[in-house]
Design an enzyme around this catalytic site. Structure first.
Site, PDB file in Angstrom:
ATOM      1  N   ARG A   1       0.820  -1.276  -0.042  1.00 47.58           N
ATOM      2  CA  ARG A   1      -0.162   0.018  -0.121  1.00 47.58           C
ATOM      3  C   ARG A   1       0.915   1.178   0.125  1.00 47.58           C
ATOM      4  NH1 ARG A   1      -2.171   1.030   5.453  1.00 47.58           N
ATOM      5  NH2 ARG A   1      -0.804   2.731   5.350  1.00 47.58           N
TER       6      ARG A   1
ATOM      7  N   TYR B   1       3.675   5.608  11.698  1.00 46.49           N
ATOM      8  CA  TYR B   1       4.073   4.372  11.864  1.00 46.49           C
ATOM      9  C   TYR B   1       4.812   3.507  11.045  1.00 46.49           C
ATOM     10  CZ  TYR B   1       0.114   3.709   8.953  1.00 46.49           C
ATOM     11  OH  TYR B   1      -0.832   3.710   7.759  1.00 46.49           O
TER      12      TYR B   1
ATOM     13  N   HIS C   1      -3.536   4.720   4.564  1.00 43.85           N
ATOM     14  CA  HIS C   1      -4.535   4.038   4.681  1.00 43.85           C
ATOM     15  C   HIS C   1      -5.889   4.395   4.012  1.00 43.85           C
ATOM     16  CE1 HIS C   1      -7.774   1.189   5.877  1.00 43.85           C
ATOM     17  NE2 HIS C   1      -8.277   1.761   6.620  1.00 43.85           N
TER      18      HIS C   1
HETATM   19  C1  LIG Z   1     -14.682  -5.365  11.753  1.00 43.80           C
HETATM   20  C2  LIG Z   1     -14.086  -4.297  11.279  1.00 43.80           C
HETATM   21  N1  LIG Z   1     -13.040  -4.182  12.391  1.00 43.80           N
HETATM   22  C3  LIG Z   1     -12.341  -2.905  12.151  1.00 43.80           C
HETATM   23  C4  LIG Z   1     -12.728  -2.280  11.046  1.00 43.80           C
HETATM   24  C5  LIG Z   1     -11.788  -0.825  10.873  1.00 43.80           C
HETATM   25  N2  LIG Z   1     -10.694  -0.999   9.748  1.00 43.80           N
HETATM   26  C6  LIG Z   1     -10.770  -0.434   8.485  1.00 43.80           C
HETATM   27  S1  LIG Z   1      -9.803  -0.860   7.441  1.00 43.80           S
HETATM   28  C7  LIG Z   1      -8.884  -1.648   8.362  1.00 43.80           C
HETATM   29  C8  LIG Z   1      -7.500  -2.146   8.282  1.00 43.80           C
HETATM   30  C9  LIG Z   1      -7.619  -3.266   7.259  1.00 43.80           C
HETATM   31  O1  LIG Z   1      -6.505  -3.556   6.887  1.00 43.80           O
HETATM   32  P1  LIG Z   1      -6.264  -4.949   5.805  1.00 43.80           P
HETATM   33  O2  LIG Z   1      -7.322  -5.995   5.901  1.00 43.80           O
HETATM   34  O3  LIG Z   1      -4.969  -5.092   5.553  1.00 43.80           O
HETATM   35  O4  LIG Z   1      -6.690  -4.195   4.176  1.00 43.80           O
HETATM   36  P2  LIG Z   1      -6.325  -2.806   3.777  1.00 43.80           P
HETATM   37  O5  LIG Z   1      -6.851  -1.617   4.255  1.00 43.80           O
HETATM   38  O6  LIG Z   1      -4.604  -2.895   3.919  1.00 43.80           O
HETATM   39  O7  LIG Z   1      -6.524  -2.932   2.179  1.00 43.80           O
HETATM   40  C10 LIG Z   1      -9.394  -1.484   9.737  1.00 43.80           C
HETATM   41  C11 LIG Z   1      -9.000  -2.001  11.236  1.00 43.80           C
HETATM   42  C12 LIG Z   1     -13.401  -2.502   9.931  1.00 43.80           C
HETATM   43  N3  LIG Z   1     -13.718  -1.956   8.934  1.00 43.80           N
HETATM   44  N4  LIG Z   1     -14.220  -3.672  10.211  1.00 43.80           N
END
Ligand SMILES: Cc1ncc(C[n+]2csc(CCOP(=O)(O)OP(=O)(O)O)c2C)c(N)n1
Ligand SMILES: Cc1ncc(C[n+]2csc(CCOP(=O)(O)OP(=O)(O)O)c2C)c(N)n1
Ligand SMILES: [Mg+2]
Ligand SMILES: [Mg+2]
Lengths: 398, 334, 334, 398
Positions: free
Chosen positions: A283, A296, A287
């Site tokens: 990425r 971080y 985010h």
């Molecule tokens: C059940 C749930 N918990 C927390 C979140 C908050 N949240 C949104 S994106 C994210 C990180 C997700 O990381 P990843 O699965 O690696 O996907 P990326 O964002 O890197 O594409 C978090 C913690 C959420 N959307 N859903």
């Protein structure tokens, strides 16, 4: 000790990343040259039919995806969008895998799959309605066989599995007819892989031999958490204990992503069941536009990955193989510019929904509570509007 | 007395810091609570100061967070879990409802599970779906849980510390839309005691403004709305008393009833849908206990029976000063 | 008219059978629903008659059951999911609350999710923990779901078929303590229509007994309790009207209000804890709409604010005829 | 195709069970003779120190467990218990694994671990309070380091993992002192393995290297569902994709169960992290006294497994190795009889809790709602009691 099981505690992280590189399916090296080795040899044939036109089409999709990304980011900065999750760096994983799909296949995305949307033809303005705060969805899933974004991490993997079970019930697996055989793919992240739902999806998919591909984009980060917070062995292995074969692909290599996906789709369509793909990528951006990665992660890491930019890599390949043409490249650039222009104009032009529309579609059938509250709301709105008219009349009268 | 002006968010950080300092068994766990300091920066700086061992970034699995925190609590730790947004508490719902809420009961008091679950909640911040919900009623119905929500920086500071020392599990709902509202905080205030001697620091309501004509009951984010409404009403000659509940489970019924017996009218304001919301329980209770002093039925101003709508029209969904005043008008003209 | 006397459980089986026959897209899925016919035998014989393809034993994962059923529904199927006991619906709570309830809304009506979730619920059967709960309020608060509970075999037969043809998701709470209560069932009754023309077959209450002095409101397992109480009251000269709600979301407020306007008194009876239960919403609503006809506050008889207790004392927890009569006495002497 | 991943779709079931037998750690054959082969060789040393006394103690625990089972079943039939989940057939898996634990280790059971309770010393009457309907728990977890039964499938695996993280924080891993090093074990079934919670527990345990053993008793059935509804590869492999080594043990072989558990505990205590054990066994009885297995499984299958009865097997070993003694066996029988007698008397004597006790311990601190409702309840009870006195007075007067 069981001979099948690792004899020791899980391999430490250092060894892990070495192993990762080893088991990575890569067809194009960062310098644009076709890759060598046994893994490349095993997958090479799957992209052999891709000529200049096809490669250029992939390039175009990736460039448009990035332009979409940049423009959406700009619109957010200008206050036109509330939020935007950038996809920069993941274009190859997304475009490559999506290009392997057929029309009839169905996609269950997470929220960062802008490259997939591009390939499937979901209108770029529609894709931004959710971030403008005018829609929770934004498009008709049936139109391009792409489900809406799912924001609750991992939930969509179960929907995809259930949908695949429906496809299987419909008799569209193993027909031998490539126009009819249908597969389902679900996208999710390294972070989401820890959710119980994803693992339950693996159980249901494996037990039922569902025609579904679990496409996990390991972009190294889940907001501020590195992938090592989610797993201590490479993620592509996750499915194995469920009976699902796994493969790790260089997600910054569009051809490898394509190749690996064709294999997974073939398996699904032939009745061979699910596959777990880990697309190893990065990425490159934050985010979301609300995030500040400097809190971080190290600049050095970002710089290292910048050298593996997926668009640069495909450009290098096109050049190396004499498939590049400046006029064509200028045309792609013009298309990107047109896309950006359209976004600038049309996103701004998206109208706010009428307030009472909040009561629409809570249910498909008349429901007493909604009916009553809507009536109250409309009467209240009406009165308030009249009060305002009154107020302004008073104002004018003064 | 070392009162300082600070936003509610910083008061929470201060409360967490004080809790970490006071008891080495206290730990913070959740998604992105470490280096990032949480997406709202409530744990900002805490990992740096207390170490990765005390402020722990967990895998992304809410059931896992609460389930392992239960195990840690059984081993003598006091975990404070952060759920990133209101809409993401549901994967942990089973652990909260069938395990956390019941372990003390199931074990006849032999097992205590002193867990705090912090949940930024509520709307008005222009967010996408699942980021603006008010699910407190979905926890208040379950016996064994305490459900609270502070409305002021001082309460945020006091209540988070009380929640951490509470031997009972606490769902701590933080009004995210008010994180940046400022107020005076006395950082030297003692940790409230839960021994049952004085008023329950996690259960006692507070009269946020005295009045005589109508009682406005609110908690968390709508306390400010109710206070603004009281201002507007005062301008029209109506004197509204504002009760800040602080706690949704238990409800401080005596305080509300005391107020309504004086004013004769009651309007409850919350962001959650009114249907099966906290206002229903309050209306039922207040009516039962004030049947002869009520001049009008208890009215409710809250969310509608729709999923939380898209950001561009969320202000039509949320209880506004206008809607509160409208309800008061209706109560007065009954 | 081919009325037959049968227990509620068999009426449900008949309704499921009719639904499987009427539409080949209908399928039943859950734990042990196949050969075993479910732990309560509600799906008894259905796998034998319709095949493993239509009646499917799933892995033991409730979130997986509901999540995959959502996907199947999106592909045009109409899954009827069985949750084995009330206390085991919570692992699926996230899928129900954030996905099932919202997909129609999220897609502006483009996606329908015609899912039925059958949940045997309620107590009185001497069971161990998690097997006697009444979690209906935890679903009624969430917009997008329908929450119903039949009290008679005829309603069981009609309502399950209506639920299956409903384009909206339905939480179908089956009063397990009344599975073996018998009643007349007309198996030729047409499938109720949900087009909004007539009364809502999943939303309209029913006057189960006419009366003049007090309105008893109940649903599911407590309808029988209310009817017995009405008998007992009649013996003492009090005429109680009994409203069987059938639906908890939506509530048929007009029917209840119509009754209370006539009787002037209202007692709501349910097994779930009263705190934040359906009785709260009803009390609030009835009071709002019957403020001048109420002779006494709406009273509630329900479970206490404790986890469901051990079997040996569950009858002290459950609303009994005595407790209903006591509440009526209090309402009458107000 | 990635070389680490299975080249094809998951192996079909037939092949699977063959593989299962192959990878099964077995130290005692059904005929009571010590088993041969490389797996036996790898584990044999772990039981070498178990002499006649230890083997007899295991036998005794198994016999008492079975007698407990039979007597509880009888009590249920007589209406003294509401329900009872029989453990018959799983005594070896439970007694063998539990005998490997040390005092300081902590157990998180499901609901069928009667053999574990026996070994840990949880009072047999206390264990039945839950089924008599007088307790939701029944004993003090701290007394024998055994948590209460958990009825919501899989939930306890997360508690165990969290507890293990606490142990780790307490510095009780890798101290090198066998009196201090502490491990945690959680028991769950083949059916429960599908729950999201179990998989999240694997994630948390692996990432943190928690000193926890996942002890999965695959008794072939989850009520009416065979294990093939939960997985299409052997369950011992489940942990591998999380980085957790797995081992499949013959759960009807008490020595093998013991041996495998010592290995897992050693790993945990040394800081090597979690292990996933699949104990391959059979639920010889019904799921619970409410269940009727004739509806879903074949008599032939039950008969086949009857030949592998774990108690018979240990008896055969004792006899084959001249460790059997009739006087001792009679003594064990007498203990079993005494246990049964005690159950018959003491379970019947368990008193119903007072009704108002339902309000006890909802919270640890005074809570207004409970206080108010309890007061109401007590007043109501009092009034009702007075009414009854009145009624009976009237009755007597008539
Ligand atoms: C059940 C749930 N918990 C927390 C979140 C908050 N949240 C949104 S994106 C994210 C990180 C997700 O990381 P990843 O699965 O690696 O996907 P990326 O964002 O890197 O594409 C978090 C913690 C959420 N959307 N859903
Ligand atoms: C979350 C949840 N869903 C359903 C049930 C109902 N239930 C109780 S035991 C059982 C079967 C469990 O099978 P398995 O895990 O193999 O354990 P076994 O009973 O064979 O020991 C089921 C479905 C439950 N207790 N919890
Ligand atoms: Mg990621
Ligand atoms: Mg089993």
């Amino acid at each position: 000790m069981n001979p099948d099981a690792p004899a020791q505690a899980p391999i430490p992280e250092a060894a892990q990343s070495a192993a990762a590189e080893e088991n990575l399916v890569q067809l194009v090296a960062p310098d644009g040259r076709r890759a060598d080795g046994p893994l490349a040899a095993a997958y090479r044939d799957r992209v052999a039919h891709l000529g200049t036109d096809e490669l250029r089409a992939m390039y175009r999709d990736m460039v448009l995806t990035r332009r979409f990304d940049d423009e959406a980011t700009a619109l957010q900065r200008q206050g036109e969008l509330g939020l935007y999750p950038q996809g920069r760096g993941q274009e190859a994983a997304q475009v490559g895998s999506a290009r392997a799909l057929r029309r009839q296949d169905f996609v269950f995305p997470s929220y960062r799959e802008h490259g997939v949307m591009q390939v499937r033809g979901v209108d770029p303005v529609d894709r931004l309605r959710i971030y403008r705060g005018t829609e929770h969805g934004g498009w008709d899933p049936a139109e391009h066989n792409v489900h809406l974004n799912t924001l609750v991490l991992g939930s969509q993997t179960l929907h995809a599995t259930g949908y695949a079970l429906g496809v299987q019930r419909d008799g569209l697996v193993g027909t031998g007819d490539p126009e009819r055989d249908t597969a389902v793919v679900t996208y999710f992240g390294d972070g989401a892989s820890s959710q119980g739902d994803v693992n339950e999806a693996l159980v249901f998919a494996a037990v039922n031999n569902a025609p579904v591909v679990f496409f996990c984009q390991n972009n190294q980060w889940a907001i501020s958490e590195p992938t090592s917070r989610q797993t201590r062995v490479p993620l592509y292995q996750r499915g194995q204990g469920f009976g699902i074969p796994g493969v790790r692909v260089d997600g910054n290599d569009v051809l490898a992503s394509y190749a690996v996906m064709t294999e997974a789709l073939e398996r699904a369509c032939a009745g061979g069941g699910p596959t777990f793909v880990e697309a190893y990528t990065y990425r490159m951006g934050a985010h979301t536009t609300s995030d500040d990665p400097t809190r971080y992660r190290e600049r050095a890491e970002e710089e290292e990955w910048a050298l593996r930019d997926p668009i640069d890599r495909l450009a290098a390949l096109l050049r190396a193989e004499d498939r590049w043409d400046d006029a064509w490249a200028a045309e792609v650039e013009a298309q990107a510019e047109a896309l950006a222009e359209r976004l600038r104009a049309d996103v701004r032009a998206i109208e706010d929904p009428p307030p009472a529309s909040m009561f629409d579609h809570v249910y498909a059938t008349p429901q007493a509570q909604v009916t009553a509250e809507r009536a109250w709301f409309e009467a209240y709105e009406h009165d308030t509007a009249q009060d305002e008219v009154l107020d302004s009349t008073v104002e004018v009268a003064r | 007395m070392t009162a300082q002006t600070m936003p509610l968010a910083k008061a929470l950080t201060a409360g967490l810091r004080a809790s970490l300092e006071a008891d080495e068994k206290v730990l913070i766990m959740g998604e992105d609570v470490g280096r990032l300091g949480g997406v709202f920066r409530i744990t900002d700086g805490l990992q740096k100061d207390f170490g990765e061992h005390r402020v722990v970034d967990t895998p992304l699995a809410e059931s896992g967070i609460i389930g392992t925190a239960i195990g840690l609590a059984m081993r003598g730790y006091r975990p404070i879990c952060e759920i990133q947004f209101d809409g993401f508490v549901f994967p942990a719902y089973d652990q909260i409802t069938t395990q956390l809420a019941k372990l003390h009961y199931r074990s006849r008091g032999l097992i205590q599970v002193p867990l705090v679950i912090r949940i930024p909640y509520g709307g008005g911040i222009g967010a996408v779906e699942h980021h603006s919900e008010s699910p407190e009623a979905l926890f208040a119905h379950t016996p064994g849980l305490r459900v609270v929500s502070p409305a002021t920086p001082q309460d945020a500071y006091d209540m988070i510390r009380a929640a951490v020392v509470s031997p009972d599990p606490v769902l701590f709902f933080e009004p995210k839309g008010r994180y940046w509202s400022k107020g005076e905080v006395d950082l030297s205030s003692p940790v409230p005691s839960l021994d049952g001697g004085g008023p329950d620091p996690l259960g006692a309501a507070r009269i946020a403004r005295a009045g005589t004509d109508v009682t406005l009951v609110a908690y968390g984010p709508t306390v400010a709305t109710a206070l603004s409404a009281a201002d507007a009403l005062a301008a029209e000659g109506t004197s509204a008393e504002v009760v800040d509940l602080r706690s949704i489970s238990p409800l401080d019924v005596p305080t509300v009833v005391g107020s309504v017996r004086r004013t004769g009218r009651c309007v409850v304001v919350h962001e959650a849908p009114t249907f099966f919301g906290a206002g229903a329980e309050l209306a039922a209770r207040v009516t039962e206990e004030c049947f002869y002093s009520l001049e009008a039925p208890v009215l409710r101003v809250g969310g509608y029976h729709t999923p939380y709508p898209v950001a561009k029209i969320e202000h039509d969904y949320l209880p506004s000063v206008d809607r509160v005043c409208d309800a008061v008008d209706r109560a007065l003209s009954h």
